[in-house]
Enzyme design. Structure first.
Site, PDB file in Angstrom:
ATOM      1  N   GLU A   1      39.268  47.682  28.765  1.00 45.48           N
ATOM      2  CA  GLU A   1      40.585  48.317  28.703  1.00 45.48           C
ATOM      3  C   GLU A   1      41.109  48.573  27.288  1.00 45.48           C
ATOM      4  O   GLU A   1      41.709  49.622  27.024  1.00 45.48           O
ATOM      5  CB  GLU A   1      41.626  47.485  29.476  1.00 45.48           C
ATOM      6  CG  GLU A   1      41.540  47.660  30.986  1.00 45.48           C
ATOM      7  CD  GLU A   1      40.578  46.685  31.631  1.00 45.48           C
ATOM      8  OE1 GLU A   1      39.724  46.117  30.907  1.00 45.48           O
ATOM      9  OE2 GLU A   1      40.669  46.483  32.848  1.00 45.48           O
TER      10      GLU A   1
ATOM     11  N   ALA B   1      39.544  51.111  37.362  1.00 46.18           N
ATOM     12  CA  ALA B   1      40.496  52.134  37.789  1.00 46.18           C
ATOM     13  C   ALA B   1      39.867  53.511  37.628  1.00 46.18           C
ATOM     14  O   ALA B   1      39.070  53.732  36.710  1.00 46.18           O
ATOM     15  CB  ALA B   1      41.756  52.033  36.939  1.00 46.18           C
TER      16      ALA B   1
ATOM     17  N   GLU C   1      38.522  42.536  37.781  1.00 48.61           N
ATOM     18  CA  GLU C   1      39.768  41.858  38.170  1.00 48.61           C
ATOM     19  C   GLU C   1      39.787  41.566  39.673  1.00 48.61           C
ATOM     20  O   GLU C   1      40.282  40.533  40.109  1.00 48.61           O
ATOM     21  CB  GLU C   1      40.968  42.711  37.754  1.00 48.61           C
ATOM     22  CG  GLU C   1      41.092  42.779  36.230  1.00 48.61           C
ATOM     23  CD  GLU C   1      42.237  43.643  35.770  1.00 48.61           C
ATOM     24  OE1 GLU C   1      42.183  44.861  36.023  1.00 48.61           O
ATOM     25  OE2 GLU C   1      43.177  43.119  35.159  1.00 48.61           O
TER      26      GLU C   1
ATOM     27  N   GLY D   1      39.203  46.967  36.308  1.00 46.01           N
ATOM     28  CA  GLY D   1      39.815  46.567  37.575  1.00 46.01           C
ATOM     29  C   GLY D   1      38.804  46.020  38.567  1.00 46.01           C
ATOM     30  O   GLY D   1      39.150  45.200  39.430  1.00 46.01           O
TER      31      GLY D   1
HETATM   32  N1  CO8 Z   1      36.809  56.301  36.977  1.00 46.37           N
HETATM   33  C1  CO8 Z   1      36.407  57.481  37.487  1.00 46.37           C
HETATM   34  N2  CO8 Z   1      35.121  57.872  37.572  1.00 46.37           N
HETATM   35  C2  CO8 Z   1      34.181  57.021  37.099  1.00 46.37           C
HETATM   36  C3  CO8 Z   1      34.525  55.763  36.549  1.00 46.37           C
HETATM   37  C4  CO8 Z   1      35.917  55.400  36.497  1.00 46.37           C
HETATM   38  N3  CO8 Z   1      36.351  54.203  36.060  1.00 46.37           N
HETATM   39  N4  CO8 Z   1      33.386  55.137  36.148  1.00 46.37           N
HETATM   40  C5  CO8 Z   1      32.375  55.974  36.463  1.00 46.37           C
HETATM   41  N5  CO8 Z   1      32.856  57.106  37.029  1.00 46.37           N
HETATM   42  C6  CO8 Z   1      32.079  58.259  37.490  1.00 46.37           C
HETATM   43  C7  CO8 Z   1      31.598  59.108  36.335  1.00 46.37           C
HETATM   44  O1  CO8 Z   1      32.596  59.988  35.907  1.00 46.37           O
HETATM   45  C8  CO8 Z   1      30.422  59.812  36.966  1.00 46.37           C
HETATM   46  O2  CO8 Z   1      30.879  60.828  37.811  1.00 46.37           O
HETATM   47  P1  CO8 Z   1      30.257  62.328  37.684  1.00 46.37           P
HETATM   48  O3  CO8 Z   1      28.796  62.145  38.077  1.00 46.37           O
HETATM   49  O4  CO8 Z   1      31.047  63.109  38.659  1.00 46.37           O
HETATM   50  O5  CO8 Z   1      30.420  62.721  36.257  1.00 46.37           O
HETATM   51  C9  CO8 Z   1      29.821  58.744  37.868  1.00 46.37           C
HETATM   52  O6  CO8 Z   1      30.872  57.808  38.122  1.00 46.37           O
HETATM   53  C10 CO8 Z   1      28.671  57.996  37.231  1.00 46.37           C
HETATM   54  O7  CO8 Z   1      29.100  57.531  35.977  1.00 46.37           O
HETATM   55  P2  CO8 Z   1      28.367  57.904  34.595  1.00 46.37           P
HETATM   56  O8  CO8 Z   1      27.701  59.237  34.684  1.00 46.37           O
HETATM   57  O9  CO8 Z   1      29.330  57.679  33.480  1.00 46.37           O
HETATM   58  O10 CO8 Z   1      27.204  56.784  34.594  1.00 46.37           O
HETATM   59  P3  CO8 Z   1      26.586  56.048  33.335  1.00 46.37           P
HETATM   60  O11 CO8 Z   1      25.440  55.241  33.845  1.00 46.37           O
HETATM   61  O12 CO8 Z   1      26.355  56.969  32.206  1.00 46.37           O
HETATM   62  O13 CO8 Z   1      27.757  55.020  32.867  1.00 46.37           O
HETATM   63  C11 CO8 Z   1      29.514  53.414  33.178  1.00 46.37           C
HETATM   64  C12 CO8 Z   1      28.259  54.056  33.779  1.00 46.37           C
HETATM   65  C13 CO8 Z   1      29.144  52.595  31.939  1.00 46.37           C
HETATM   66  C14 CO8 Z   1      30.121  52.479  34.237  1.00 46.37           C
HETATM   67  C15 CO8 Z   1      30.516  54.514  32.762  1.00 46.37           C
HETATM   68  O14 CO8 Z   1      30.695  55.375  33.875  1.00 46.37           O
HETATM   69  C16 CO8 Z   1      31.860  54.012  32.333  1.00 46.37           C
HETATM   70  O15 CO8 Z   1      32.024  53.554  31.212  1.00 46.37           O
HETATM   71  N6  CO8 Z   1      32.860  54.087  33.249  1.00 46.37           N
HETATM   72  C17 CO8 Z   1      34.222  53.707  32.939  1.00 46.37           C
HETATM   73  C18 CO8 Z   1      34.376  52.214  32.974  1.00 46.37           C
HETATM   74  C19 CO8 Z   1      35.760  51.794  32.548  1.00 46.37           C
HETATM   75  O16 CO8 Z   1      36.187  52.011  31.424  1.00 46.37           O
HETATM   76  N7  CO8 Z   1      36.486  51.117  33.463  1.00 46.37           N
HETATM   77  C20 CO8 Z   1      37.780  50.557  33.173  1.00 46.37           C
HETATM   78  C21 CO8 Z   1      38.834  51.456  33.647  1.00 46.37           C
HETATM   79  S1  CO8 Z   1      40.429  50.832  33.155  1.00 46.37           S
HETATM   80  C22 CO8 Z   1      40.795  49.694  34.363  1.00 46.37           C
HETATM   81  O17 CO8 Z   1      40.028  49.415  35.227  1.00 46.37           O
HETATM   82  C23 CO8 Z   1      42.171  49.126  34.296  1.00 46.37           C
HETATM   83  C24 CO8 Z   1      42.527  48.368  35.579  1.00 46.37           C
HETATM   84  C25 CO8 Z   1      43.968  48.394  35.841  1.00 46.37           C
HETATM   85  C26 CO8 Z   1      44.366  47.564  37.046  1.00 46.37           C
HETATM   86  C27 CO8 Z   1      43.577  47.857  38.298  1.00 46.37           C
HETATM   87  C28 CO8 Z   1      44.024  46.969  39.431  1.00 46.37           C
HETATM   88  C29 CO8 Z   1      43.037  46.942  40.574  1.00 46.37           C
END
Ligand code: CO8
Length: 264
Positions: free
Chosen positions: A137, A70, A117, A114
């Protein structure tokens, strides 16, 4: 890179009876925002209804991954509970569940939250060697909301599922294959798309009703007791006996020629 603000959040491509749904927010590792949810729902409905499409593949655009879950940045802390609940309804995962055609997830890089999922709601998961899977999550003070707590135990068993759910640990493609989270690895990252296309083409070339019914029997039957599941299987088997494609397959075998299926 094209200006993402004006690019569609989902792209559709057709290649030889295979419909591709490409999650297209590569700058955010294809994180799921409302536009992506809406466009992916529309794409699924469209491809499922398209008689020229025999199988569907979902993949992520860009080098970083399939989908990082998400969109955390667009989450609205001020939303009311009813609005939040409506927003949480992962409509397109429910639509994915209703799709009659075979759906393959072709996963490279990050496949988190997600994103995982979505992949788990597909019928087949193929991963590139660089794929990384996880359900982070609980670390965000949440639980999975797109079926993760229910589908993961059904796919890998309760023990490994609880391990991933509680720890939030990420696993690589080899471990995902070992526990059965994915059933195929591509030879390399570069070959993932070609290998997914080849698999989808082979599936799309088979009689479409048989594919739809075998999917229904396995998926719906999995939620039933054995007796009810066997009854469902028998009913669908009998229905298939009357199809032209079933007759054509038998005739082609007798006449030692390739079958020409029509989907009827
Ligand atoms: N949301 C928004 N932006 C994101 C997300 C995200 N989930 N993941 C990455 N990005 C963005 C970063 O903010 C970054 O953008 P910017 O360059 O503008 O700052 C860009 O993508 C690249 O990411 P990073 O710089 O963080 O890259 P890294 O290599 O350092 O890290 C990771 C990559 C490990 C993937 C890291 O970005 C991360 O941990 N992301 C979040 C992952 C996460 O926690 N996901 C779970 C979200 S909760 C969820 O999915 C609940 C689902 C609910 C139901 C959905 C139904 C379909």
């Amino acid at each position: 890179m094209a200006d993402e603000a004006f690019a569609p959040a989902v792209q559709i491509e057709h290649v030889n009876r295979v419909g591709w749904i490409i999650l297209n927010r590569p700058g955010q590792i294809n994180a799921i925002n409302p536009a992506l949810r809406r466009e992916a729902s529309e794409a699924l409905v469209r491809l499922d209804a398209d008689p020229e499409v025999g199988a569907i593949v979902i993949r992520g655009a860009g080098e970083r991954g399939f989908c990082a879950g998400a969109d955390i940045k667009s989450q609205n802390d001020a939303a009311s509970l009813p609005a939040l609940r409506a927003d949480m309804t992962p409509g397109w995962i429910e639509i994915l569940d209703q799709v009659r055609k075979p759906v393959i997830a072709a996963v490279h890089g990050y496949c988190l939250g997600g994103g995982l999922e979505i992949a788990m709601a597909c019928d087949i998961r193929m991963a590139a060697p660089n794929a990384v899977f996880g359900l982070p999550e609980t670390g965000l003070g949440l639980i999975p909301g797109g079926g993760g707590t229910q589908r993961l135990p059904r796919i890998v068993g309760l023990g490994p599922a609880l391990d991933l759910l509680l720890s939030g640990d990420r696993i690589d493609a080899a471990e995902a294959l070992r526990i059965g989270l994915v059933s195929r690895l591509s030879a390399s990252g570069d070959s993932l798309i070609d290998e997914a296309q080849a698999l989808a083409e082979r599936i799309a070339a088979r009689p479409s009703a048989a594919s739809a019914y075998v999917k229904e029997a396995a998926r719906d039957g999995f939620e039933m007791d054995l007796r009810a599941g066997l009854k469902l299987e028998k009913d669908l088997f009998v229905l298939l006996m009357s199809t032209e494609d079933r007759r054509e397959a038998a005739a082609a075998f007798r006449e030692k020629r390739p079958p020409a299926f029509t989907g009827r």
